[in-house]
Design a protein around this motif. Sequence first.
Motif, PDB file in Angstrom:
ATOM      1  N   LEU A  86     -23.241 -96.773  97.162  1.00 20.06           N
ATOM      2  CA  LEU A  86     -24.646 -96.997  97.492  1.00 20.06           C
ATOM      3  C   LEU A  86     -25.561 -96.408  96.419  1.00 20.06           C
ATOM      4  CD1 LEU A  86     -24.963 -96.131 101.307  1.00 20.06           C
ATOM      5  CD2 LEU A  86     -25.225 -98.398 100.274  1.00 20.06           C
ATOM      6  N   ILE A  87     -26.655 -97.107  96.170  1.00 18.89           N
ATOM      7  CA  ILE A  87     -27.741 -96.580  95.343  1.00 18.89           C
ATOM      8  C   ILE A  87     -29.047 -96.803  96.099  1.00 18.89           C
ATOM      9  CG2 ILE A  87     -29.034 -96.765  93.180  1.00 18.89           C
ATOM     10  CD1 ILE A  87     -26.457 -97.774  91.868  1.00 18.89           C
ATOM     11  N   TRP A  88     -29.787 -95.734  96.304  1.00 22.13           N
ATOM     12  CA  TRP A  88     -31.094 -95.802  96.974  1.00 22.13           C
ATOM     13  C   TRP A  88     -32.149 -95.294  96.007  1.00 22.13           C
ATOM     14  CZ3 TRP A  88     -34.944 -92.297  97.820  1.00 22.13           C
ATOM     15  CH2 TRP A  88     -35.891 -92.580  98.809  1.00 22.13           C
ATOM     16  N   ALA A  89     -33.248 -96.023  95.877  1.00 18.62           N
ATOM     17  CA  ALA A  89     -34.308 -95.587  94.975  1.00 18.62           C
ATOM     18  C   ALA A  89     -35.656 -95.917  95.586  1.00 18.62           C
ATOM     19  CB  ALA A  89     -34.167 -96.262  93.611  1.00 18.62           C
ATOM     20  N   SER A  90     -36.616 -95.047  95.350  1.00 19.39           N
ATOM     21  CA  SER A  90     -38.001 -95.301  95.765  1.00 19.39           C
ATOM     22  C   SER A  90     -38.904 -95.121  94.561  1.00 19.39           C
ATOM     23  CB  SER A  90     -38.416 -94.345  96.883  1.00 19.39           C
ATOM     24  OG  SER A  90     -38.511 -93.018  96.410  1.00 19.39           O
ATOM     25  N   VAL A  91     -39.957 -95.930  94.511  1.00 15.11           N
ATOM     26  CA  VAL A  91     -40.928 -95.831  93.417  1.00 15.11           C
ATOM     27  C   VAL A  91     -42.312 -95.641  94.023  1.00 15.11           C
ATOM     28  CG1 VAL A  91     -39.537 -97.235  91.867  1.00 15.11           C
ATOM     29  CG2 VAL A  91     -41.251 -98.338  93.305  1.00 15.11           C
ATOM     30  N   SER A  92     -43.174 -94.951  93.280  1.00 15.18           N
ATOM     31  CA  SER A  92     -44.539 -94.714  93.748  1.00 15.18           C
ATOM     32  C   SER A  92     -45.487 -94.739  92.560  1.00 15.18           C
ATOM     33  CB  SER A  92     -44.635 -93.375  94.488  1.00 15.18           C
ATOM     34  OG  SER A  92     -44.251 -92.307  93.650  1.00 15.18           O
ATOM     35  N   LYS A  93     -46.741 -95.008  92.854  1.00 13.26           N
ATOM     36  CA  LYS A  93     -47.796 -95.067  91.846  1.00 13.26           C
ATOM     37  C   LYS A  93     -48.934 -94.179  92.305  1.00 13.26           C
ATOM     38  CE  LYS A  93     -49.895 -96.891  88.200  1.00 13.26           C
ATOM     39  NZ  LYS A  93     -49.445 -96.642  86.827  1.00 13.26           N
ATOM     40  N   PHE A  94     -49.270 -93.175  91.488  1.00 14.23           N
ATOM     41  CA  PHE A  94     -50.308 -92.216  91.847  1.00 14.23           C
ATOM     42  C   PHE A  94     -50.019 -91.569  93.207  1.00 14.23           C
ATOM     43  CE2 PHE A  94     -52.796 -95.449  89.328  1.00 14.23           C
ATOM     44  CZ  PHE A  94     -52.798 -94.711  88.151  1.00 14.23           C
ATOM     45  N   GLY A  95     -48.737 -91.327  93.474  1.00 15.17           N
ATOM     46  CA  GLY A  95     -48.347 -90.685  94.720  1.00 15.17           C
ATOM     47  C   GLY A  95     -48.299 -91.607  95.922  1.00 15.17           C
ATOM     48  N   ILE A  96     -48.615 -92.880  95.733  1.00 12.81           N
ATOM     49  CA  ILE A  96     -48.609 -93.854  96.831  1.00 12.81           C
ATOM     50  C   ILE A  96     -47.290 -94.616  96.811  1.00 12.81           C
ATOM     51  CG2 ILE A  96     -49.739 -95.871  97.821  1.00 12.81           C
ATOM     52  CD1 ILE A  96     -52.296 -94.982  96.390  1.00 12.81           C
ATOM     53  N   PRO A  97     -46.513 -94.607  97.905  1.00  5.31           N
ATOM     54  CA  PRO A  97     -45.241 -95.345  97.934  1.00  5.31           C
ATOM     55  C   PRO A  97     -45.458 -96.824  97.628  1.00  5.31           C
ATOM     56  CG  PRO A  97     -45.396 -93.872  99.815  1.00  5.31           C
ATOM     57  CD  PRO A  97     -46.750 -93.878  99.172  1.00  5.31           C
ATOM     58  N   ALA A  98     -44.686 -97.341  96.671  1.00  2.32           N
ATOM     59  CA  ALA A  98     -44.835 -98.743  96.276  1.00  2.32           C
ATOM     60  C   ALA A  98     -43.648 -99.598  96.693  1.00  2.32           C
ATOM     61  CB  ALA A  98     -45.014 -98.834  94.760  1.00  2.32           C
ATOM     62  N   GLY A  99     -42.461 -99.017  96.774  1.00  4.76           N
ATOM     63  CA  GLY A  99     -41.297 -99.808  97.137  1.00  4.76           C
ATOM     64  C   GLY A  99     -40.041 -98.975  97.239  1.00  4.76           C
ATOM     65  N   THR A 100     -39.051 -99.548  97.921  1.00  9.84           N
ATOM     66  CA  THR A 100     -37.755 -98.897  98.099  1.00  9.84           C
ATOM     67  C   THR A 100     -36.662 -99.928  97.866  1.00  9.84           C
ATOM     68  OG1 THR A 100     -38.746 -97.471  99.781  1.00  9.84           O
ATOM     69  CG2 THR A 100     -36.355 -97.487  99.653  1.00  9.84           C
ATOM     70  N   VAL A 101     -35.576 -99.482  97.253  1.00  6.70           N
ATOM     71  CA  VAL A 101     -34.445-100.368  96.954  1.00  6.70           C
ATOM     72  C   VAL A 101     -33.169 -99.746  97.507  1.00  6.70           C
ATOM     73  CG1 VAL A 101     -33.120-101.534  95.144  1.00  6.70           C
ATOM     74  CG2 VAL A 101     -35.569-101.113  94.817  1.00  6.70           C
ATOM     75  N   LEU A 102     -32.336-100.577  98.124  1.00  3.78           N
ATOM     76  CA  LEU A 102     -31.010-100.151  98.568  1.00  3.78           C
ATOM     77  C   LEU A 102     -29.988-101.138  98.010  1.00  3.78           C
ATOM     78  CD1 LEU A 102     -29.373 -98.119 100.283  1.00  3.78           C
ATOM     79  CD2 LEU A 102     -29.500 -99.781 102.154  1.00  3.78           C
ATOM     80  N   ILE A 103     -29.031-100.613  97.249  1.00  2.00           N
ATOM     81  CA  ILE A 103     -28.034-101.449  96.586  1.00  2.00           C
ATOM     82  C   ILE A 103     -26.649-101.006  97.039  1.00  2.00           C
ATOM     83  CG2 ILE A 103     -27.078-102.181  94.363  1.00  2.00           C
ATOM     84  CD1 ILE A 103     -29.765-101.368  93.095  1.00  2.00           C
ATOM     85  N   ASN A 104     -25.841-101.975  97.467  1.00  2.08           N
ATOM     86  CA  ASN A 104     -24.426-101.696  97.711  1.00  2.08           C
ATOM     87  C   ASN A 104     -23.593-102.610  96.833  1.00  2.08           C
ATOM     88  OD1 ASN A 104     -24.227-104.215  99.004  1.00  2.08           O
ATOM     89  ND2 ASN A 104     -24.490-103.326 101.040  1.00  2.08           N
ATOM     90  N   GLN A 105     -22.307-102.685  97.070  1.00  8.98           N
ATOM     91  CA  GLN A 105     -21.422-103.456  96.208  1.00  8.98           C
ATOM     92  C   GLN A 105     -21.720-104.952  96.241  1.00  8.98           C
ATOM     93  OE1 GLN A 105     -19.121-102.607  94.039  1.00  8.98           O
ATOM     94  NE2 GLN A 105     -18.721-100.456  94.425  1.00  8.98           N
ATOM     95  N   ASP A 106     -22.375-105.438  97.298  1.00  5.89           N
ATOM     96  CA  ASP A 106     -22.566-106.881  97.461  1.00  5.89           C
ATOM     97  C   ASP A 106     -24.015-107.337  97.506  1.00  5.89           C
ATOM     98  OD1 ASP A 106     -19.723-107.347  97.791  1.00  5.89           O
ATOM     99  OD2 ASP A 106     -19.937-106.459  99.786  1.00  5.89           O
ATOM    100  N   SER A 107     -24.956-106.451  97.767  1.00  2.00           N
ATOM    101  CA  SER A 107     -26.318-106.903  98.026  1.00  2.00           C
ATOM    102  C   SER A 107     -27.363-105.974  97.435  1.00  2.00           C
ATOM    103  CB  SER A 107     -26.554-107.045  99.533  1.00  2.00           C
ATOM    104  OG  SER A 107     -26.530-105.769 100.165  1.00  2.00           O
ATOM    105  N   VAL A 108     -28.548-106.533  97.275  1.00  2.00           N
ATOM    106  CA  VAL A 108     -29.723-105.791  96.819  1.00  2.00           C
ATOM    107  C   VAL A 108     -30.840-106.042  97.825  1.00  2.00           C
ATOM    108  CG1 VAL A 108     -31.442-105.503  94.986  1.00  2.00           C
ATOM    109  CG2 VAL A 108     -29.059-106.027  94.396  1.00  2.00           C
ATOM    110  N   LYS A 109     -31.361-104.971  98.403  1.00  3.93           N
ATOM    111  CA  LYS A 109     -32.462-105.080  99.347  1.00  3.93           C
ATOM    112  C   LYS A 109     -33.658-104.330  98.781  1.00  3.93           C
ATOM    113  CE  LYS A 109     -29.260-105.114 103.276  1.00  3.93           C
ATOM    114  NZ  LYS A 109     -28.828-104.402 104.508  1.00  3.93           N
ATOM    115  N   MET A 110     -34.810-104.996  98.775  1.00  2.98           N
ATOM    116  CA  MET A 110     -36.035-104.379  98.264  1.00  2.98           C
ATOM    117  C   MET A 110     -37.137-104.459  99.315  1.00  2.98           C
ATOM    118  SD  MET A 110     -36.284-105.798  94.350  1.00  2.98           S
ATOM    119  CE  MET A 110     -34.970-105.537  93.158  1.00  2.98           C
ATOM    120  N   ARG A 111     -37.811-103.356  99.519  1.00  6.33           N
ATOM    121  CA  ARG A 111     -38.985-103.322 100.391  1.00  6.33           C
ATOM    122  C   ARG A 111     -40.202-103.010  99.524  1.00  6.33           C
ATOM    123  NH1 ARG A 111     -38.003 -98.999 103.977  1.00  6.33           N
ATOM    124  NH2 ARG A 111     -39.286 -97.623 102.697  1.00  6.33           N
TER     125      ARG A 111
END
Length: 263
Positions: A86-111
């Motif tokens: 699993l790989i989980w990552a979150s990104v933010s801009k100026f401290g404001i949450p912009a998106g989250t990603v969850l990656i496993n062996q078969d899929s990529v999910k982005m919020r």
Amino acid sequence: MKRIPFLFLVLGMVIVLAGCKNRRNRDNAPRVKGLTKEEILSKQHDAKADFHFMYFKGKADFETIKEDKSEGIGFSYKAYIAKDSLIWASVSKFGIPAGTVLINQDSVKMRVSLERFAIMCDFRVLSNMMGMQVDFGLVQSFFTGDPTLNPSALSLVPNESEEFILREDRPPYQVSWFLNGRHYKLDKMVAEDINLGRKSTITYSDFKDISGQKVPGRALIEATQGAKTRIELEHSTIEIEPKKTNFRFRIPDSYEIRDCSMQ
């Protein structure tokens, strides 16, 4: 004097000749800076990141160039890796949450929080972004600086630099791995489209000693497939076996769900 049975004599000669042949094969194996491909792979295997979990925090720049127009954005990120799963990552801009990603062996999910939609896809979404064929191992290696090699398909490329260059064909790409001659982590990976002549490069630098292991402090992707893309990560924090991990991922019911074709 006791006579040696003829069968034992022949068997002994076969063993001796086979040993000589194996020694000749080893002696004739291509070498770069005194090392064979197998010896280089062994050293690289010993240098691979050894962990159950890793944590990264830092700042990134993302830029695309299309029709001579450039668009860029800077953001901060946090990422957790559960090795090979699993790989989980979150990104933010100026401290404001912009998106989250969850990656496993078969899929990529982005919020995508700022626009209130989510993408449920396979690795096509990342392959299109990075301009090369992407799988879980390649995304993980983007953080750890380790190559994802197919030993039987590799050839050792003679060169004058301090690096060891290993090359393999992954149609439609030819992939070259540039291993640092001191610590056997990646200095660079180049994937070139054999048909179109376009290439994507991942460069690693600013290696740090983390818990006795070498981990790159910077990673840069430069892709020329389709729109030119440049993604640079600079880690301010790297931890091996962090005390806390976070792989939570939830898509609110109010979000629009998009698949790979609706990016």
